[in-house]
Write a protein that holds these residues in place. Structure first.
Motif, PDB file in Angstrom:
ATOM      1  N   SER A 202      -5.817 -10.339   2.769  1.00 44.41           N
ATOM      2  CA  SER A 202      -6.390  -9.096   2.233  1.00 44.41           C
ATOM      3  C   SER A 202      -5.761  -7.874   2.888  1.00 44.41           C
ATOM      4  O   SER A 202      -5.444  -6.882   2.224  1.00 44.41           O
ATOM      5  N   TRP A 203      -5.572  -7.949   4.205  1.00 44.21           N
ATOM      6  CA  TRP A 203      -4.966  -6.828   4.948  1.00 44.21           C
ATOM      7  C   TRP A 203      -3.554  -6.541   4.431  1.00 44.21           C
ATOM      8  O   TRP A 203      -3.206  -5.391   4.164  1.00 44.21           O
ATOM      9  N   ASP A 204      -2.742  -7.596   4.294  1.00 45.91           N
ATOM     10  CA  ASP A 204      -1.358  -7.420   3.841  1.00 45.91           C
ATOM     11  C   ASP A 204      -1.316  -6.839   2.428  1.00 45.91           C
ATOM     12  O   ASP A 204      -0.489  -5.973   2.126  1.00 45.91           O
ATOM     13  N   ARG A 205      -2.215  -7.315   1.573  1.00 52.81           N
ATOM     14  CA  ARG A 205      -2.244  -6.817   0.197  1.00 52.81           C
ATOM     15  C   ARG A 205      -2.637  -5.330   0.162  1.00 52.81           C
ATOM     16  O   ARG A 205      -2.016  -4.516  -0.526  1.00 52.81           O
ATOM     17  N   MET A 206      -3.662  -4.981   0.967  1.00 51.72           N
ATOM     18  CA  MET A 206      -4.099  -3.578   0.984  1.00 51.72           C
ATOM     19  C   MET A 206      -3.072  -2.673   1.659  1.00 51.72           C
ATOM     20  O   MET A 206      -2.892  -1.516   1.260  1.00 51.72           O
ATOM     21  N   GLU A 207      -2.371  -3.200   2.671  1.00 52.48           N
ATOM     22  CA  GLU A 207      -1.351  -2.376   3.334  1.00 52.48           C
ATOM     23  C   GLU A 207      -0.212  -2.067   2.370  1.00 52.48           C
ATOM     24  O   GLU A 207       0.301  -0.940   2.335  1.00 52.48           O
ATOM     25  N   ALA A 208       0.194  -3.051   1.562  1.00 49.39           N
ATOM     26  CA  ALA A 208       1.246  -2.807   0.572  1.00 49.39           C
ATOM     27  C   ALA A 208       0.783  -1.791  -0.460  1.00 49.39           C
ATOM     28  O   ALA A 208       1.542  -0.897  -0.865  1.00 49.39           O
ATOM     29  N   ASP A 209      -0.490  -1.911  -0.863  1.00 49.65           N
ATOM     30  CA  ASP A 209      -1.053  -0.968  -1.830  1.00 49.65           C
ATOM     31  C   ASP A 209      -1.156   0.429  -1.220  1.00 49.65           C
ATOM     32  O   ASP A 209      -0.909   1.440  -1.889  1.00 49.65           O
ATOM     33  N   LEU A 210      -1.513   0.496   0.068  1.00 48.24           N
ATOM     34  CA  LEU A 210      -1.619   1.785   0.758  1.00 48.24           C
ATOM     35  C   LEU A 210      -0.260   2.478   0.822  1.00 48.24           C
ATOM     36  O   LEU A 210      -0.152   3.685   0.587  1.00 48.24           O
ATOM     37  N   THR A 211       0.776   1.707   1.117  1.00 45.70           N
ATOM     38  CA  THR A 211       2.128   2.281   1.178  1.00 45.70           C
ATOM     39  C   THR A 211       2.549   2.814  -0.181  1.00 45.70           C
ATOM     40  O   THR A 211       3.075   3.930  -0.293  1.00 45.70           O
ATOM     41  N   ALA A 212       2.311   2.030  -1.232  1.00 47.64           N
ATOM     42  CA  ALA A 212       2.686   2.457  -2.578  1.00 47.64           C
ATOM     43  C   ALA A 212       1.903   3.696  -3.001  1.00 47.64           C
ATOM     44  O   ALA A 212       2.452   4.626  -3.595  1.00 47.64           O
ATOM     45  N   THR A 213       0.615   3.722  -2.668  1.00 42.97           N
ATOM     46  CA  THR A 213      -0.219   4.875  -3.025  1.00 42.97           C
ATOM     47  C   THR A 213       0.222   6.123  -2.275  1.00 42.97           C
ATOM     48  O   THR A 213       0.264   7.224  -2.843  1.00 42.97           O
ATOM     49  N   SER A 214       0.559   5.969  -1.003  1.00 38.63           N
ATOM     50  CA  SER A 214       1.043   7.109  -0.224  1.00 38.63           C
ATOM     51  C   SER A 214       2.323   7.671  -0.820  1.00 38.63           C
ATOM     52  O   SER A 214       2.515   8.887  -0.884  1.00 38.63           O
TER      53      SER A 214
END
Length: 415
Positions: free
Chosen positions: A41-53
């Protein structure tokens, strides 16, 4: 602020909150590591956070560029009772119109008055201050030039932060410097003479390198389509190309036949321990902050590339709290240890012996010089057999580090 940008900011804040909840749960249960499910879950959200940023950065950049394109204000020198201000505004508007027609169709379609206006704003292209050139271009109208200048600023993060001065000509400019920090005052005893302590001035030399957009070719069909904002489109392309070249030199230019970059010869405030060829520690960043004198830290900012930010975002303090705090408000930068973070991909990525992170007062640390009056050339005959017209943009620019005490870098070890 658009609804899309608002939603993206809210999404980033929500993702960050969920990631912190995962970490807090593991700490409350006194576990040494995340479970496989939590890590996934952390890895998935971190990738999403990077893309959103990255989406947020693109939307904010687009909003700033769009605001400049809509800014058609004409700066005048002040009014007078005989209507001089209005005449100047009318002249600027007339030149904008003539320039637009010239860009689309060339000189032959202009009226005699418009030709005179264009010729009055024609200038030779000079590679350096005293070296004459054989070709010339027409000065870009004020509002169009502002589009180009703003494109430069939003492309390279450093250019928005350093001290930029604009000069009317490209003659060599002597920029005085002074370091008086070793000198202090003294108590004066009664009936004694005041001692002398001279001020020692140094000097930086600012030239004016000619940056070119390279050639842009546009079809006659595109130029003749009055529904398309041809002037704005071409101005953006010229600005983006010149901006990419300037951004790289602003960070790491050699100083030989190009500007000297902010990071090129900057003093290393901290060098990473052996093995940290692509990493940095919490203690390193604290030490880097304190390597800069407190006099500069009130207005200091971090400067790094996007890949450098990726490394920093994984760091936590001694209580397990992330050092990086993402912004949840448009136009407000994310912070690292309380200071804003400037992202510029001209800055070296984390690597052996690279200086990948900088900290300090960027305006005090670097001075850039831009010559007013970007120019554009229209080449009709060269591509006539393709039914195309060539465009070439020029902008003159230089930059040098200014106050060396205001800025320090984190340098990775060689191995």
């Amino acid at each position: 602020m658009t609804a899309l940008l608002t939603r993206a900011l809210e999404k980033r804040a929500n993702l960050w909150s969920q990631m912190q909840e995962i970490q807090a749960r593991a700490e409350s249960e006194n576990r040494d590591a995340l479970t496989a499910e939590e890590r996934e879950s952390w890895d998935r959200m971190e990738a999403d956070l990077t893309a959103t940023s990255q989406d947020i950065e693109r939307m904010e950049r687009s909003a700033r560029m769009d605001a400049v394109q809509r800014d058609q204000a004409i700066v005048t020198t002040g009014g007078n009772p005989e209507g001089g201000e209005n005449r100047e505004a009318d002249q600027d508007a007339a030149y904008r119109d003539a320039f637009g027609r010239f860009l689309r169709r060339g000189m032959t379609v202009l009226s005699n008055d418009q030709r005179e206006l264009m010729l009055a704003n024609h200038s030779e292209i000079r590679a350096q201050a005293t070296s004459p050139g054989s070709a010339g271009g027409y000065f870009i109208p004020t509002d169009t030039l502002n589009k180009i200048t703003e494109t430069l600023k939003v492309y390279g993060g450093l250019l928005s932060e350093v001290n930029v001065i604009t000069t009317a000509s490209g003659n060599p400019l002597n920029w005085p410097t002074n370091d008086d920090t070793a000198n202090v005052g003294a108590i004066l005893t009664e009936n004694s003479q005041v001692t002398e302590q001279d001020i020692t001035l140094g000097q930086k030399d600012l030239g004016a390198y000619t940056y070119t957009s390279k050639m842009i070719r546009a079809s006659l069909a595109l130029l003749q389509d009055s529904a398309f904002d041809t002037e704005g489109f071409i101005a953006r392309k010229l600005g983006e190309r010149i901006g990419r070249a300037i951004a790289a030199h602003l960070a790491t230019g050699t100083g030989t036949n190009q500007p000297e970059g902010l990071f090129t010869n900057a003093t290393a405030g901290v060098t990473g321990a052996a093995g940290q060829v692509t990493s940095v520690t919490y203690d390193d960043l604290i030490d880097l902050q304190h390597s800069v004198d407190p006099a500069y830290r009130g207005t200091a900012k971090w400067a790094t590339s996007d890949s450098g930010l990726k490394v920093v975002r994984k760091l936590k303090d001694e209580q397990g709290r992330p050092l990086w705090e993402p912004s949840v408000q448009a136009g407000v930068p994310s912070t690292l240890l309380g200071a804003p973070v400037v992202i510029d991909n001209g800055i070296p990525a984390p690597a052996a012996s690279a200086a990948s992170i900088g900290y300090g007062d960027l305006r005090a640390a670097y001075v850039a010089r831009q010559v007013a009056g970007g120019q554009m050339m229209r080449l009709e005959e060269r591509y006539a057999d393709y039914l195309q017209v060539g465009f070439l943009g020029f902008l003159r620019f230089d930059g040098v580090p200014d106050d060396g005490a205001a800025f320090r870098t984190y340098e990775h070890p060689a191995a």
